[in-house]
Design a protein around this motif. Structure first.
Motif, PDB file in Angstrom:
ATOM      1  N   GLU A   1      46.810  51.095  44.617  1.00 31.07           N
ATOM      2  CA  GLU A   1      48.239  51.159  44.944  1.00 31.07           C
ATOM      3  C   GLU A   1      48.690  49.894  45.674  1.00 31.07           C
ATOM      4  OE1 GLU A   1      48.758  56.003  45.377  1.00 31.07           O
ATOM      5  OE2 GLU A   1      48.043  54.851  47.094  1.00 31.07           O
ATOM      6  N   ARG A   2      47.863  49.415  46.589  1.00 35.15           N
ATOM      7  CA  ARG A   2      48.210  48.183  47.315  1.00 35.15           C
ATOM      8  C   ARG A   2      48.279  46.995  46.373  1.00 35.15           C
ATOM      9  NH1 ARG A   2      44.007  48.316  52.150  1.00 35.15           N
ATOM     10  NH2 ARG A   2      43.192  50.119  51.074  1.00 35.15           N
TER      11      ARG A   2
ATOM     12  N   TRP B   1      58.175  53.657  40.857  1.00 35.27           N
ATOM     13  CA  TRP B   1      57.275  53.122  41.878  1.00 35.27           C
ATOM     14  C   TRP B   1      58.108  52.279  42.829  1.00 35.27           C
ATOM     15  CZ3 TRP B   1      55.901  54.141  36.969  1.00 35.27           C
ATOM     16  CH2 TRP B   1      54.676  54.771  36.736  1.00 35.27           C
TER      17      TRP B   1
ATOM     18  N   ASP C   1      47.831  52.248  54.289  1.00 32.29           N
ATOM     19  CA  ASP C   1      47.052  53.483  54.159  1.00 32.29           C
ATOM     20  C   ASP C   1      46.861  53.905  52.707  1.00 32.29           C
ATOM     21  OD1 ASP C   1      46.982  53.567  56.914  1.00 32.29           O
ATOM     22  OD2 ASP C   1      48.629  55.004  57.087  1.00 32.29           O
ATOM     23  N   CYS C   2      47.422  53.149  51.780  1.00 32.72           N
ATOM     24  CA  CYS C   2      47.323  53.492  50.355  1.00 32.72           C
ATOM     25  C   CYS C   2      45.957  53.106  49.794  1.00 32.72           C
ATOM     26  CB  CYS C   2      48.405  52.761  49.563  1.00 32.72           C
ATOM     27  SG  CYS C   2      50.064  53.328  49.930  1.00 32.72           S
ATOM     28  N   SER C   3      45.704  53.606  48.596  1.00 30.85           N
ATOM     29  CA  SER C   3      44.462  53.225  47.913  1.00 30.85           C
ATOM     30  C   SER C   3      44.521  51.733  47.582  1.00 30.85           C
ATOM     31  CB  SER C   3      44.298  54.038  46.627  1.00 30.85           C
ATOM     32  OG  SER C   3      45.256  53.628  45.666  1.00 30.85           O
TER      33      SER C   3
ATOM     34  N   LEU D   1      51.913  51.362  53.394  1.00 33.37           N
ATOM     35  CA  LEU D   1      51.180  50.614  52.380  1.00 33.37           C
ATOM     36  C   LEU D   1      49.738  50.346  52.800  1.00 33.37           C
ATOM     37  CD1 LEU D   1      51.369  49.316  49.587  1.00 33.37           C
ATOM     38  CD2 LEU D   1      52.254  47.255  50.672  1.00 33.37           C
TER      39      LEU D   1
ATOM     40  N   TRP E   1      56.880  59.034  51.068  1.00 36.51           N
ATOM     41  CA  TRP E   1      56.478  57.675  51.434  1.00 36.51           C
ATOM     42  C   TRP E   1      55.184  57.707  52.228  1.00 36.51           C
ATOM     43  CZ3 TRP E   1      59.025  53.597  49.509  1.00 36.51           C
ATOM     44  CH2 TRP E   1      60.328  53.797  49.045  1.00 36.51           C
ATOM     45  N   LYS E   2      54.397  56.655  52.066  1.00 37.85           N
ATOM     46  CA  LYS E   2      53.229  56.481  52.923  1.00 37.85           C
ATOM     47  C   LYS E   2      53.075  54.995  53.234  1.00 37.85           C
ATOM     48  CE  LYS E   2      50.048  56.837  49.010  1.00 37.85           C
ATOM     49  NZ  LYS E   2      48.913  57.548  48.461  1.00 37.85           N
TER      50      LYS E   2
ATOM     51  N   CYS F   1      56.183  50.592  53.301  1.00 34.79           N
ATOM     52  CA  CYS F   1      55.650  51.769  52.626  1.00 34.79           C
ATOM     53  C   CYS F   1      55.613  51.632  51.107  1.00 34.79           C
ATOM     54  CB  CYS F   1      56.508  52.990  52.967  1.00 34.79           C
ATOM     55  SG  CYS F   1      56.436  53.459  54.699  1.00 34.79           S
ATOM     56  N   TYR F   2      54.928  52.589  50.507  1.00 38.38           N
ATOM     57  CA  TYR F   2      54.772  52.704  49.058  1.00 38.38           C
ATOM     58  C   TYR F   2      55.089  54.144  48.677  1.00 38.38           C
ATOM     59  CZ  TYR F   2      52.192  53.662  44.737  1.00 38.38           C
ATOM     60  OH  TYR F   2      51.840  54.065  43.474  1.00 38.38           O
TER      61      TYR F   2
END
Length: 163
Positions: free
Chosen positions: A125-126, A84, A120-122, A118, A115-116, A98-99
């Motif tokens: 995930e954040r 992760w 925009d993450c669930s 952060l 990568w996406k 990003c995450y």
């Protein structure tokens, strides 16, 4: 005011006001408002960190692996790992905080990390990644430190070609 010998208190002297029971729709609406406010606050805090990292003048991608787990086959042999990451990555021409969750299988060729941003993450995930953002500052500095010698070699190689 009569004294209740069993329960040990005076009856009628003090009453705890009962909260009116909320319907499921009322509870849902109250939670929607609370979640909306807190998600906006989290997004603003992440965007603020992203701005601070951009001010560090990144020269290349920087990442920090904050968790790693081994992947095992049916015989419990280690066949890879899951990592992760948080990172400052250049996506679509701009630097983004990003995450990523990367599956690395030791028998397969390495693939690029997906990568996406952060923000925009669930939510999960954040929440998982946010405590590790601070370690990214060190990763940014280290990425620049390792880049300087590589740039010097490239400059030297080009200089030799022009002589």
């Amino acid at each position: 005011m009569p004294f209740n010998r069993i329960n040990g208190f005076y009856i009628g002297a003090f009453q705890m006001p009962e909260k009116p029971k909320m319907t499921i729709d009322e509870r849902n609406e109250e939670l929607n408002e609370a979640l909306t406010t807190r998600l906006e606050q989290l997004k603003a805090a992440i965007e603020d960190q992203e701005t601070q990292f951009k001010e560090m003048r990144l020269a290349c991608d920087a990442k920090h692996a904050y968790r790693s787990e081994e992947m095992e086959d049916d015989q419990r042999n280690c066949i890879g790992e899951i990592n992760w990451y948080v990172g400052m990555i250049k996506l679509k021409g701009g630097w983004r905080l990003c995450y990523a969750k990367d599956y690395e299988h030791y028998s397969w060729p390495a693939e690029s990390i997906d990568w996406k941003p952060l923000v925009d993450c669930s939510v999960e995930e954040r929440i998982d990644a946010v405590p590790h953002i601070g370690a990214l500052r060190e990763a940014i500095v280290k990425s620049k430190e390792s880049l300087v010698p590589e740039l010097e070699k490239a400059i030297e190689a080009v200089a030799k070609l022009t002589k």
